[in-house]
Enzyme design. Sequence first.
Site, short mmCIF file in Angstrom:
data_model
loop_
_atom_site.label_atom_id
_atom_site.label_comp_id
_atom_site.label_asym_id
_atom_site.label_seq_id
_atom_site.Cartn_x
_atom_site.Cartn_y
_atom_site.Cartn_z
N HIS A 1 0.81 -1.23 0.00
CA HIS A 1 0.00 0.00 0.00
C HIS A 1 0.84 1.28 0.00
O HIS A 1 0.32 2.36 -0.26
CB HIS A 1 -1.01 -0.01 1.16
CG HIS A 1 -0.43 0.39 2.49
ND1 HIS A 1 -0.09 -0.51 3.47
CD2 HIS A 1 -0.15 1.60 3.01
CE1 HIS A 1 0.39 0.13 4.52
NE2 HIS A 1 0.37 1.42 4.25
N ASP B 1 -0.85 -7.40 1.56
CA ASP B 1 -0.17 -6.09 1.57
C ASP B 1 1.34 -6.29 1.72
O ASP B 1 1.91 -6.08 2.79
CB ASP B 1 -0.75 -5.25 2.72
CG ASP B 1 -0.30 -3.80 2.66
OD1 ASP B 1 0.30 -3.42 1.64
OD2 ASP B 1 -0.54 -3.07 3.63
N GLY C 1 3.26 6.12 8.78
CA GLY C 1 4.69 6.36 8.57
C GLY C 1 5.52 5.16 8.99
O GLY C 1 6.64 4.98 8.55
N SER D 1 4.27 2.25 8.37
CA SER D 1 3.83 1.29 7.37
C SER D 1 5.00 0.64 6.65
O SER D 1 5.98 1.32 6.31
CB SER D 1 2.97 1.99 6.31
OG SER D 1 1.65 2.10 6.77
#
Length: 408
Positions: free
Chosen positions: A179, A246, A345, A347
């Site tokens: 993502h 993801d 952030g 992620s």
Amino acid sequence: MNLSVVIAVIMSLSIEMARSTKWKFNRQSVLKGDTCLSEDGSSYRGTVSWSKSGRRCLHWGRYISIWGTSSGIGSHNFCRNPDSSSMPWCRVRIGTNIVKEYCEIPKCSTPTLKTPVVQPKDTELTCGQASEHRQFKIVGGSFTPIESQPWVAAILNRRGDLLCGGSLIAPCWVLTAAHCFEGNFTSSLKCDSLNKAEMLDQNTSHFTVYLGKKATNETNTSKEQKFMVEKMIINRRYNSTNYNHDIALLKIKNKDGECAVKTAATRTVCLPPFRTQLPDSYQCSVAGYGRENEHAWTYSNVLKEGRVNLLSQSECRKKNFYGDSITGNMLCAANPNWSTDSCKGDSGGPLVCEVGGRMFLFGVVSWGDGCAQKNKPGVYTRVTNYNKWIAKNTGLPQYTAGKMYPTK
Ligand SMILES: *[C@@H]1O[C@H](CO)[C@@H](O)[C@H](O)[C@H]1NC(C)=O
Ligand SMILES: *[C@@H]1O[C@H](CO)[C@@H](O)[C@H](O)[C@H]1NC(C)=O
Ligand SMILES: *[C@@H]1O[C@H](CO)[C@@H](O)[C@H](O)[C@H]1NC(C)=O
Ligand SMILES: *[C@@H]1O[C@H](CO)[C@@H](O)[C@H](O)[C@H]1NC(C)=O
Ligand SMILES: *[C@@H]1O[C@H](CO)[C@@H](O)[C@H](O)[C@H]1NC(C)=O
Ligand SMILES: *[C@@H]1O[C@H](CO)[C@@H](O)[C@H](O)[C@H]1NC(C)=O
């Protein structure tokens, strides 16, 4: 008596002796060697024949020489350094004296020879070892030196802002979240009618990856390593609606085409074997440069680490948690008192768990409702479902075999 007077006396003596002797030199052999100055100039064989003060050099052949042609002395008046002086010199006449004066020889440009230095690299057998275990407690987590989480990568967007975190799993490969590479859809019209996954920003030239970085707003070139993205592999099954699958891989290389070098600040993390599960409540840690909390619109800049406990799948799928949103490719973890969590952030960053003294990557920071909210744990991509996908896409099955995982 000063030195030049001594030299002058010796030299006038040698003039007398030289007059009675004829010195013959081979001009060809005399000129073989450097024509510029390197080190003390003892190998200089060029044709500068003036001293620094601009005086003309006197002919070497006029003097008895204790130095042979091998030291460059011969039938000429070029500057030489046959006697380990600090630089080439020659005899010059000042008034009635003969003195030694140094010459100005153009320096050789230092050769930019690339000596092939063998840089240390992590292998599948040296993963998961931090060189430090320090933390500095702060609210909602701890600042941590990069040496404690040396696999953490910072992925920057084309403006140089922090886009996502990642984990170094092999010298050339960073594992992160799919993502992270979604474009800005709010700016384009009619995008609702398109599959968002088809609009991922896969232009590799838009991203920069840093390893060994202490803080995103600080640069320490002796410690950090900077990379371009050579290849970006986003899991084809990634669904941007529910964040299933993801996961993404970045192949990195620096400007010399090299991958990550093993240092105290840059190490690889281990991958656990396929389908490995740890017990519920197992304590792990999450690291990133992300946002301090949900409402602070600034990133922490400095690498942080938080302790989180793994949650069982059934717990996370309860109605008051996330219900059916949790797929089998996801993993939940939270701090028991909901005080620390991964946040925006973070992620793409690592959820690592220590097993048998090594750190293993079990999760990739994916999503969550807010940060550190009650009953809303952090959701991570379940890395142990993707061993085959990683092996196939990196061509490195030895890294996904889980060799370093302790066997019972
Ligand atoms: C998306 O694009 C819009 C319009 O160009 C801009 O105002 C907004 O800040 C962008 N959002 C992000 C997250 O980049
Ligand atoms: C990628 O981005 C760069 C810089 O923004 C641009 O010059 C280049 O054409 C892009 N490449 C592709 C394949 O879109
Ligand atoms: C980087 O950010 C941190 C926290 O936001 C701050 O304490 C530090 O002074 C900043 N460093 C620089 C060089 O601006
Ligand atoms: C940069 O990193 C090196 C190596 O870890 C360290 O010795 C040095 O103090 C650091 N410099 C700064 C300004 O932090
Ligand atoms: C993506 O997830 C949404 C929500 O679960 C689902 O409705 C949709 O069918 C999924 N898309 C694909 C291509 O699987
Ligand atoms: C929450 O947990 C952390 C460590 O996991 C602990 O340091 C902190 O004191 C706890 N806070 C509260 C309010 O219980």
